[in-house]
Each structure stands twice: as structure tokens, then as C-alpha cells.
Scaffold this active site. Structure first.
Site, mmCIF file in Angstrom:
data_model
loop_
_atom_site.group_PDB
_atom_site.id
_atom_site.type_symbol
_atom_site.label_atom_id
_atom_site.label_comp_id
_atom_site.label_asym_id
_atom_site.label_seq_id
_atom_site.Cartn_x
_atom_site.Cartn_y
_atom_site.Cartn_z
ATOM 1 N N HIS A 314 14.243 13.348 4.130
ATOM 2 C CA HIS A 314 15.636 12.975 4.515
ATOM 3 C C HIS A 314 16.395 14.179 5.006
ATOM 4 O O HIS A 314 16.480 15.171 4.392
ATOM 5 C CB HIS A 314 16.361 12.117 3.526
ATOM 6 C CG HIS A 314 17.841 11.745 4.168
ATOM 7 N ND1 HIS A 314 18.205 10.787 5.115
ATOM 8 C CD2 HIS A 314 18.933 12.406 3.810
ATOM 9 C CE1 HIS A 314 19.232 10.698 5.371
ATOM 10 N NE2 HIS A 314 20.116 11.832 4.540
ATOM 11 N N ASN A 347 22.388 11.227 10.950
ATOM 12 C CA ASN A 347 22.116 10.677 9.719
ATOM 13 C C ASN A 347 22.460 9.193 9.549
ATOM 14 O O ASN A 347 23.497 8.843 9.698
ATOM 15 C CB ASN A 347 22.943 11.573 8.849
ATOM 16 C CG ASN A 347 22.519 11.235 7.283
ATOM 17 O OD1 ASN A 347 21.937 10.101 6.954
ATOM 18 N ND2 ASN A 347 22.985 12.183 6.562
#
Length: 401
Positions: A314, A347
Site C-alpha cells: 500500500h 490513495n
């Protein structure tokens, strides 16, 4: 004697209930809403739609935050028209939670269904063969919620076992896949659909002169949905295992619970991101997390180099990737899948990791990127680190489904 016989029978039943092999990722799908704004144009867009063009100092700060992310494009469900219809969304001191959640309740299942339909098509089996559904979102709090509506949109069987995960932040994708691994391995024949969907309409608001740091979230986050089919013992020739899910673990870094947090308030989803502490945090602990994950498996020695592996991480923002590169002494381009997703989408909280997973798959299928062992990592409130060891099923990764 009867008791002993019953116990033996129960153990045999339990053995037969479990899968023979490890859980594997069988297919991946992603989706974004149509409204797209370039990061370069975003400060002008944001201050226009929030009626805050007079706050030139804050606009300059937002430009700086946007540049920090390395993102070029983001997608949003909310439009100028929607924001004009809900002026209360712009203010931190006006109640707006009900309206935000109602919008998300309608839109999130549709976006999740778009991603899931792509994964199901790649998987090659009918949607009614899905036995379990895990839905993760930071954008909804209804019951029945996104899971039930998604099951209806996909025409899943009425017996599908549904699980909802809420407010897991950016680690939601990794947490959902960890749970899917356990479901697939402990239930023979199980096929788990994981769907992560995020809509920033729940936390969009105007700038506040007293809290300029809150602009960080307005600069970083976008909307998207990712879906993954997980199952063990692939049924050939229809199913193709892409990555075997070898092990999964979660680590909470002590005394870091204030670095990243989120909560539902009357004015929508709110929280704090302390970037100065957050950016180096993952890098400071990542090598120990990797050692803890790989050493018990007996597939590495002290001489193993992290550059021999592939990474599905991530990304958060660019600074986090830069610190991880430095901490692990990674070769240039080793985090390319994460950086590409961050550049192209921003994101998307829990959904982001599934986009990175799909990008890594694409690089291996289309560009011949190699690697047998890899690691998937998610970071979230806590501060929590999710780690999963992946193994490439090379013969199937190149058999495009």
C-alpha cells in the site's frame, strides 16, 4: 468406546472440511467512478467548489501537499453538482453525516459491483459459485449495508456468507484478504469474493484556517473499488491460481495509536494524519515484519536479499515509498507497482492494495517481470502493519484468464 468413535468421526469430518492446498488469488478486478480531476488542477478545483478562493495562503499549502503525493490523477463519485446540492458538506461545524452516508449507501454497492463483475469474468465461473463475501469500506455504516446490496446486484446465491469490515483505514484491503485466506483454507470448495470500496464524499469538506493540516487528506485520497476472488484447490482448466497466499500476520506498533486515526462525526468521517511521524513509521519496522513473516517458513536465510522478491505494498504517499526503498535498500523500480497506482489513482484507502496487486499481476503477465516469492503489505490505524507472503504460480500467471 462410543465417545472415542464420535471424536474420531468429528476429526475426520473436520479434515474433510478443510482444503488440501493453500488459498490463492484467482482473479482481480478494479473500478473507478467517471469523475476525474488532475492533481495539477485540483487546488483550483477544490477552492472553487468549496467557495474558498479568497484563502490564497491555504491554497498554496494545498498545492504543496498535492506535490508531496506524486499523484497525477484522482477519481471521485462526488461532482460539483452534488456538492452544490449539499452546501453543509463544506463545513466542519454543520451536521451532514446522514446525507453523506445515504449517498455512499447508494453509490458504493454500484462501484463495488463494477469491480466484482470484472473479477468474476476473469475468474471464469458463475457468480452463484461464490460461497463467501467480504466487503470492506470506510464509507458506510448501514445494516443491511453494502454487502447485501452487492450480493443482490451480482445475483449471488442466498446462502452466501457475508462479512462486513468498517473503518479499517488503509489496511482494510490486506485485512480482508487475510480473512479470505482463512475462509478458503478452512472450508473445502469455498470461493470468497473480497470487495473493497471507498468514496471520499464521506470526508470531503472545505478548508479551515485554524486547521491547515486537514488539507492533507483532501490532497491524497480518491475513490475506487477493488475485487478479488480467493479460493484453494483451483478447478482446472477453468480456474487459474495467480498468487498462493502462504501466510498472513498482523503487527501493531506500540505507542503509535495517535499517528493515524479516524472516526465518524456529525460532520462526516474525520481524523488526523500526522505525516511527520507517519511517513518514516512503516520503514522503521518493515524489515522486522518481513523477517518475522519469512523466517518461520524456512524459505529464506540470513543471506536472502529483499531485491529477490516482488512487492505489493500500500503506497500511502510518496514519502512512505521513499523511506521503504531506503530501509530495505531496494533496487530502482522494485516498488513500481505501488508507485504506478499512487500516480494514476491516488490513495483509495483499502481498495488501493487491490489496484497494486492487479498492477503487479499485469507486470508479470504483460512485461515478463519475474519473482517467485513476494510480500503484500498494508498499513492502517493502530499503527497496524498487515503482512502476507505470496508465492507465484508461474504456469498459471502466464495463462491469461
Amino acid at each position: 468406546m462410543g465417545s472415542s468413535s464420535t471424536l474420531s468421526s468429528v476429526r475426520e469430518i473436520r479434515r474433510l472440511q478443510r482444503a488440501d492446498g493453500p488459498a490463492a488469488i484467482l482473479a482481480v478486478g478494479t473500478a473507478n467512478p467517471p469523475n476525474c480531476v488532475s492533481q495539477e488542477e485540483y487546488p483550483d478545483y477544490y477552492f472553487r467548489v468549496t467557495k474558498s478562493q479568497h484563502l490564497t495562503g491555504l491554497k498554496k499549502q494545498l498545492k504543496t501537499f498535492c506535490e508531496m503525493t506524486s499523484t497525477e490523477m484522482r477519481y471521485f463519485h462526488h461532482t460539483e453538482e452534488l456538492l452544490d446540492a449539499h452546501p453543509e458538506f463544506l463545513y466542519h461545524d454543520k451536521p451532514s453525516l446522514d446525507a453523506r452516508l445515504d449517498i455512499a449507501a447508494a453509490a458504493a454497492p454500484e462501484l463495488a459491483a463494477s469491480a466484482a463483475a470484472k473479477a468474476i469474468a476473469k475468474w471464469g465461473r458463475p457468480a452463484t459459485d461464490i460461497t463467501d463475501l467480504i466487503v470492506s469500506t470506510n464509507s458506510g455504516m448501514h445494516a443491511p449495508g453494502v454487502d447485501l446490496r452487492l450480493a443482490s446486484l451480482l445475483a449471488l446465491h442466498a446462502s452466501v456468507c457475508r462479512t462486513m469490515l468498517n473503518l479499517n483505514g488503509c489496511s482494510a484491503g490486506a485485512a480482508s484478504l487475510r480473512l479470505a485466506k482463512d475462509m478458503a483454507e478452512n472450508n473445502r470448495g469455498a470461493r470468497v469474493l473480497v470487495a473493497c470500496v471507498e468514496l471520499t464524499v464521506v470526508n470531503f469538506r472545505g478548508p479551515e484556517e485554524a486547521y491547515p493540516h486537514r488539507l492533507i487528506s483532501q490532497a491524497a485520497f480518491g475513490d475506487g473499488a477493488g475485487a478479488v476472488i480467493v479460493g484453494a484447490d483451483a478447478v482446472h482448466p477453468v480456474e487459474h491460481a495467480l498468487f498462493e497466499m502462504v501466510s498472513a500476520s498482523q503487527t501493531t506498533i506500540p505507542a503509535t495509536d495517535g499517528v493515524l486515526n479516524m472516526q465518524l462525526t456529525e460532520a462526516g468521517l474525520d481524523g488526523h494524519i500526522f505525516t511527520r511521524e507517519l511517513i518514516p513509521l512503516a520503514a522503521q519496522h518493515i524489515e522486522q515484519c518481513l523477517m518475522d513473516a519469512f523466517q518461520p517458513l524456512g524459505i529464506m536465510s540470513d543471506g536472502t536479499k529483499w531485491n529477490d522478491m516482488f512487492f505489493v505494498v500500500h503506497p500511502g504517499i510518496r514519502g512512505i515509498m521513499d523511506h521503504i526503498d531506503g530501509a530495505l535498500k531496494l533496487d530502482h523500480g522494485k516498488l513500481a507497482a505501488s508507485r504506478t497506482v499512487l500516480r494514476d489513482y491516488g490513495n483509495m484507502l483499502g481498495a488501493t492494495l487491490i489496484f497494486v496487486l492487479d498492477e503487479q499481476r499485469r507486470r508479470m503477465e504483460d512485461e515478463g517481470e519475474t519473482g517467485e516469492w513476494g510480500v503484500m503489505m498494508g498499513f492502517g490505524p493502530g499503527f497496524t502493519v498487515e503482512t502476507m507472503v505470496l508465492h507465484v504460480v508461474a504456469s498459471n500467471l502466464h495463462n491469461k484468464n
